[in-house]
Design a protein around this motif. Structure first.
Motif, short mmCIF file in Angstrom:
data_model
loop_
_atom_site.label_atom_id
_atom_site.label_comp_id
_atom_site.label_asym_id
_atom_site.label_seq_id
_atom_site.Cartn_x
_atom_site.Cartn_y
_atom_site.Cartn_z
N TYR A 256 25.06 36.13 10.30
CA TYR A 256 24.85 37.50 9.86
C TYR A 256 23.92 37.46 8.66
O TYR A 256 24.24 36.83 7.64
N VAL A 257 22.77 38.09 8.79
CA VAL A 257 21.76 38.12 7.74
C VAL A 257 21.74 39.53 7.15
O VAL A 257 21.50 40.51 7.86
N TYR A 258 22.03 39.62 5.85
CA TYR A 258 22.11 40.90 5.17
C TYR A 258 20.85 41.07 4.34
O TYR A 258 20.67 40.44 3.29
N GLY A 259 19.92 41.91 4.83
CA GLY A 259 18.61 42.07 4.22
C GLY A 259 18.62 42.94 2.98
O GLY A 259 19.67 43.37 2.50
N GLY A 260 17.41 43.21 2.51
CA GLY A 260 17.23 43.97 1.28
C GLY A 260 16.70 43.09 0.17
O GLY A 260 16.01 43.56 -0.73
N LYS A 261 17.01 41.80 0.22
CA LYS A 261 16.52 40.80 -0.73
C LYS A 261 16.38 39.48 0.01
O LYS A 261 16.95 39.29 1.09
N ASP A 262 15.62 38.56 -0.58
CA ASP A 262 15.57 37.21 -0.04
C ASP A 262 16.98 36.62 -0.04
O ASP A 262 17.82 36.98 -0.87
N ALA A 263 17.22 35.71 0.90
CA ALA A 263 18.55 35.11 1.01
C ALA A 263 18.42 33.64 1.39
O ALA A 263 17.41 33.22 1.97
N SER A 264 19.48 32.88 1.05
CA SER A 264 19.50 31.47 1.44
C SER A 264 20.95 31.00 1.52
O SER A 264 21.83 31.54 0.84
N PHE A 265 21.16 30.04 2.37
CA PHE A 265 22.46 29.38 2.47
C PHE A 265 22.23 27.98 3.03
O PHE A 265 21.35 27.77 3.87
N GLU A 266 23.00 27.02 2.52
CA GLU A 266 22.88 25.64 3.00
C GLU A 266 24.16 25.27 3.75
O GLU A 266 25.24 25.21 3.16
N LEU A 267 24.01 25.02 5.04
CA LEU A 267 25.13 24.62 5.87
C LEU A 267 25.40 23.14 5.63
O LEU A 267 24.48 22.31 5.67
N TYR A 268 26.65 22.81 5.39
CA TYR A 268 27.03 21.42 5.07
C TYR A 268 28.04 20.92 6.09
O TYR A 268 28.99 21.63 6.45
N GLU A 269 27.88 19.66 6.52
CA GLU A 269 28.84 19.03 7.44
C GLU A 269 28.93 17.55 7.11
O GLU A 269 27.96 16.93 6.65
N ASP A 270 30.11 16.98 7.34
CA ASP A 270 30.29 15.55 7.20
C ASP A 270 31.38 15.09 8.17
O ASP A 270 31.66 15.78 9.16
N GLU A 271 32.01 13.97 7.87
CA GLU A 271 32.97 13.39 8.82
C GLU A 271 34.40 13.90 8.62
O GLU A 271 35.34 13.38 9.22
N ASN A 272 34.59 14.87 7.74
CA ASN A 272 35.80 15.70 7.62
C ASN A 272 36.98 15.09 6.89
O ASN A 272 37.71 15.80 6.20
N THR A 273 37.25 13.81 7.04
CA THR A 273 38.48 13.27 6.47
C THR A 273 38.31 11.95 5.72
O THR A 273 39.29 11.42 5.19
N ASN A 274 37.10 11.41 5.64
CA ASN A 274 36.92 10.14 4.94
C ASN A 274 35.98 10.32 3.75
O ASN A 274 35.52 11.42 3.45
N TYR A 275 35.67 9.21 3.08
CA TYR A 275 34.82 9.27 1.89
C TYR A 275 33.40 8.80 2.16
O TYR A 275 32.65 8.50 1.22
N ASN A 276 32.99 8.81 3.41
CA ASN A 276 31.63 8.37 3.72
C ASN A 276 30.58 9.30 3.12
O ASN A 276 29.43 8.90 2.93
#
Length: 951
Positions: free
Chosen positions: A858-878
């Motif tokens: 969902y992109v809410y306009g009116g101004k510039d926007a940004s978001f950084e999607l983050y993913e990793d291995e969920n349960t370890n310290y890698n």
């Protein structure tokens, strides 16, 4: 004597190699400056040292002794090998340190320190108001000092942080904040200013902040009975009506039933059970202005001044909470005053004390005052915004980890599952109903009654704990278990710790019994002792972790050796510690205890992310895989309202993971004494609905409490709007998981904060400085909890300089205005900031049920926007080794272009391809939240940058 003093000074001067320019009493060091002062009295500092830690962080230390105490900080983990460019100059009697971000000055004769930004604007100045900084105090056989440091501040400055305090205050300006660990008070001695700086007060003892004058007993006011008789208020102790006894009436000038030891102060022959107490009459002050009152209380209490109701609350009888309120009094005028107290139990607590108005000179001063320390030390942290201030705190005290992904889903808990079958049945019911659940919690007393501290299951109720844990895992859930640092006298674990001198023995010597069964004598282990920490980990590792327990619930970690005992007695019960007197280390127990568990588990299994939930906090706790919950709170709307600023100030203290008992822990009699009336049942359902709505947008989403049972299907049937609302927000939480887990990644990689007071994002808007019941959840969502019964709307403020969209229907409103928002039973008002990108994933029953192969943006306009999607291995310290991936997503308002950027990084099991369905919302073009609706654009993404035009 004069010769000896001369020789001593000569020796110190030789040791520190003081140079002799225009100012002869300082030494420039590799990382700062050391100043030798003319000590006029024993309470003055002999030395003040400034040390440049980073461009935006400077440490200040002072000591009244001939050298600094060598004791290391328990909170601070900073890397002292980091080199920072800085310059030093001598300007008359002022010594100046300049960094890229700061100018810090210290008076060569006074030792007073001032902080300026790089443009020379004053940020903060020390001002000890002519009072000695150090007051000698004897702690057992140990010499120490009471410490005080005051600062001059701007008249419009607001103050936050300092951990979790449940008086309802957001901005602490003008109040005294008591930094004493207690059930529902979590101490973090990090203060944050609206001027974008912080002070980490590096002291482990009980501390006061703000207006640190001692509170006065009511007897310091002129008191009159309701008959105008001078000398005290008219106190009426009415018995339970069933007894037929006439009330006890007497004149009293103090109300001090605060601790266990005070219970003997009640009138002879008086029974609290069923009783009602009132204090009535008039109060008169010798000062004009706002008088601030502090009232610890349990039971039902109301306070009126001049017939105006200033306090009306209930708290469970066995666990008092603190309230504060203020009343304008006029010098020499009698003000009508009344307290009404129903103790609601056979043991209950109440006290009242006050502070007169601050002098004009003190209105623009704040102070820290600590009970004990051999030196005074604090860190000044500056930033361009409050995120940078929080980041500086974590640079000093340690990063907060990425919590395991399952921890960001829903947890179900109860006080308590009494058998393994009860616990397993709950997991099965959630799965049957397809309601999201990631974690089930086993609270205390799973052991045999007389075996507290054994960490062993009672086989009569938990016949196959290994099988229970395996079955929870087979149902794709995790299991957390409660352990306490407490041991019953004589059990095997007690003997093992006792043989090595690792137990506090005062409660054993006093034979203090707890409230279980016949009552058992117990004590806590000394978590300040490294061997004690190792042994505690080894115990829970052997008994629980090896069976597959996933996470730790550390209860009573204040430590609560004897609930409601006086503070002096509580200190005596943990005295001495391995490091020294309990007075010096009282607040730091929780840090050491959880540090031992974190280091123990990481040493045992480096691939398993530690997760700890603990009932207290301290500076640096975030570094040890720990989160905090707000303690044993009351199940009322009033208490729910207090949770909001408590959690927001906790977040501003630098600790990002926090939660409450959704629904409140302990309930009024109308909810759990026999069948509820229809009216009480509907009240209960509404309270839980509103609390679940709020809890969805706290960092950790968790239900817990005493009877009635807190599972959604036990709250209401599935055709009831309470059930339907709770399930709606459960589904929304899981849909938001790409957003939420990305925020969790930012906590570690960017020192981010999930639950954000409005001052963090809108600090230039002065209207937000005191708002205590609205907040941002991440960068985009404005959350406005409903915390009043039967409300169907609520007033809220939309911050200025941006517009706001309703999450539900996409309608747009300008910021900078207060509105009355619709808040029907089933919904809390939720808004999205203009210029936001919200990623929604698939519907889930648990966080790792399926990968987010399709994400709705969902992109809410009116101004510039940004978001950084983050993913990793969920349960370890890698992720600490670089095994994670980010996808930058940006929107350009001028060109109406959305760009999903090139993926950075990789990890095992990473999705190589996914689909982004884009929904574009603009002012004047509202679109309702509908995950299966028509997309405005679709992006097939394989890791390379792709752009689309939006219309």
């Amino acid at each position: 004597m004069k010769l000896r003093n001369t020789l001593c000074f000569a020796l110190v001067a030789t040791l520190f190699s003081f140079k002799e320019p225009a100012v002869k009493n300082y030494q420039k060091l590799a990382d700062g400056v050391l100043v030798k002062l003319d000590q006029k009295s024993s309470g003055d500092p002999q030395y003040v040292q400034l040390r440049v830690v980073a461009d935006n962080i400077v440490q200040v230390q002072a000591t009244p002794e001939a050298k600094f105490s060598p004791e290391p900080s328990l909170m601070v983990l900073e890397n002292k090998n980091v080199k920072t460019d800085w310059q030093f100059q001598e300007k008359g009697k002022t010594l100046v340190l300049n960094t890229k971000d700061l100018r810090v000055e210290v008076g060569a004769e006074t030792g007073a320190v001032s902080f300026f930004d790089k443009n020379g604007k004053v940020l903060l100045q020390e001002s000890n108001q002519g009072q000695q900084a150090f007051a000698p105090v004897k702690l057992d056989n140990e010499q120490s000092y009471r410490l005080k440091k005051a600062f001059s501040v701007d008249k419009d400055e607001a103050f936050y942080g300092l951990g979790q305090h449940q008086t309802g205050l957001m901005n602490y300006r003008g109040w005294q904040i008591d930094l004493t660990q207690y059930n529902s008070v979590a101490v973090v001695p990090f203060l944050v200013s609206s001027k974008n700086y912080g002070i980490l007060w590096d002291n482990n003892s009980i501390t006061k902040f703000g207006d640190v004058r001692p509170y006065q007993q009511l007897s310091k006011l002129k008191l009159y009975g309701k008959d105008q008789k001078a000398g005290g208020l008219t106190a009426t102790y009415a018995f339970d009506k069933k007894t037929g006894k006439a009330p006890i009436v007497r004149q009293e000038s103090e109300i001090t039933y605060e601790f266990l030891e005070d219970q003997k102060k009640y009138p002879a022959g008086y029974s609290l059970e069923g009783g009602l107490m009132t204090w009535e009459g008039f109060i008169e002050s010798d000062a004009t202005g706002d008088h601030r009152f502090e009232m610890p209380s349990s039971g039902y209490v109301k306070v009126w001044v001049d017939n105006k109701l200033l306090l009306d609350r209930w708290r469970e009888a066995w666990n008092p909470g603190m309230s504060v309120f203020k009343a304008p009094l006029q010098k020499g005028k009698k003000h009508a005053f009344k307290i009404e107290w129903n103790p609601d139990g056979n043991v209950s607590y109440l006290a009242l004390r006050y502070l007169t108005p601050q002098s004009a000179e003190d209105l623009n001063k704040i102070a820290f005052s600590s009970e004990a320390g051999n030196k005074m030390a604090y860190y000044f942290v500056y930033g361009k915004n409050l995120d940078e201030v929080v980041s500086g705190y974590r640079d000093l005290t340690g990063k907060a980890q990425v919590m395991p992904k399952w921890a960001m889903g829903f947890w179900q808990s109860r006080e308590r599952y009494k058998t393994q079958q009860e616990l397993l049945d709950v997991v099965k019911e959630f799965r049957k109903r397809k309601i999201g659940l990631d974690n089930i919690v086993q609270d205390w007393s799973y052991w045999k009654e007389d075996q507290w501290g054994s960490q062993e299951f009672d086989k009569t109720r938990f016949p196959d704990p290994q099988g229970m844990i395996n079955e929870v895992h087979a149902n794709n859930a995790k299991i957390m278990i409660s352990t306490w640092p407490k041991f019953y006298e004589g059990i095997e674990a007690y003997k093992q710790f006792d043989q090595k001198g690792l137990l506090y023995k005062a409660s054993i010597n006093e034979q203090i019994r707890d409230w279980i069964g016949k009552g058992y004598v117990s004590t806590f282990y000394d978590a300040f002792n490294p061997e004690g920490r190792r042994m505690f980990w080894n115990l829970i590792n052997e008994k629980l972790y090896k069976m597959g327990i996933d996470a730790w619930w550390q209860d009573a970690s204040e430590p609560d050796i004897l609930s409601n005992s006086s503070i002096e007695h509580r200190k005596a019960l943990m005295n001495p510690t391995y490091l020294g007197s309990a007075e010096k280390y009282f607040n730091a127990y929780v840090l050491q205890h959880n540090k031992g568990i974190y280091e123990g588990q990481r040493g045992t299994n480096p691939n398993d992310r530690v997760f700890i939930l603990t009932r207290s906090a301290f500076g640096g706790l975030q570094h040890y895989g720990a989160a905090t919950w707000s303690g044993d709170i009351a199940a009322t709307f009033e208490e729910m309202g207090r949770q909001i600023p408590a959690g927001l100030n906790f977040s501003l203290s630098g600790l990002p993971y926090w939660t409450t008992d959704i629904g409140g822990f302990f309930v009024e009699n109308k909810y759990d004494r026999g069948p509820m009336t229809p009216q009480a049942q509907e009240e209960w359902r509404e309270l839980n609905t509103r609390w679940y709505q709020y809890g969805t947008f706290t960092p950790l989403y968790r239900s817990h409490g005493q009877f009635p049972f807190r599972e959604v299907y036990n709250i209401a049937p599935d055709d009831h709007k309470a059930y339907q609302s709770i399930v709606y927000y459960n589904k929304l939480r899981y849909r938001l998981m790409p957003y939420i887990y990305s925020l969790t990644g930012q906590v570690y990689h960017k020192n981010g904060t999930i639950m954000r007071p409005l001052v963090m994002d809108f600090g230039t808007d002065k209207n937000v400085l005191n708002i205590n019941d609205q907040f941002m959840f991440g960068p985009s969502l404005l959350v406005n909890p409903v915390h009043e019964a039967k409300a169907t709307s609520r007033k809220l403020y939309l911050p200025a300089n941006t517009g706001w969209y309703s999450l539900y229907d996409g309608t747009y409103q300008k910021g900078g205005q207060q509105i009355t928002a619709a808040a029907p039973y089933e919904r809390l008002p939720l808004y999205v900031k203009e210029g936001s990108i919200l990623p929604f994933g698939p519907e889930l029953q648990y966080t790792t049920e399926k990968p987010a192969e399709t994400i709705t943006l969902y992109v809410y306009g009116g101004k510039d926007a940004s978001f950084e999607l983050y993913e990793d291995e969920n349960t370890n310290y890698n992720y600490e080794k670089g095994k994670f991936a980010t996808i930058p997503i940006t929107y350009n308002e001028a060109s109406k272009t959305l760009t999903v950027g090139k993926r950075q990084g990789e990890f095992n099991g990473m999705l190589q391809k996914r689909t982004f369905n884009v929904v574009f919302v603009q002012p004047g073009k509202a679109k309702a939240l509908a995950f299966d609706g028509k997309a405005d654009a679709t992006i097939a993404y394989a890791g390379n940058a792709t752009s689309v035009k939006l219309k």
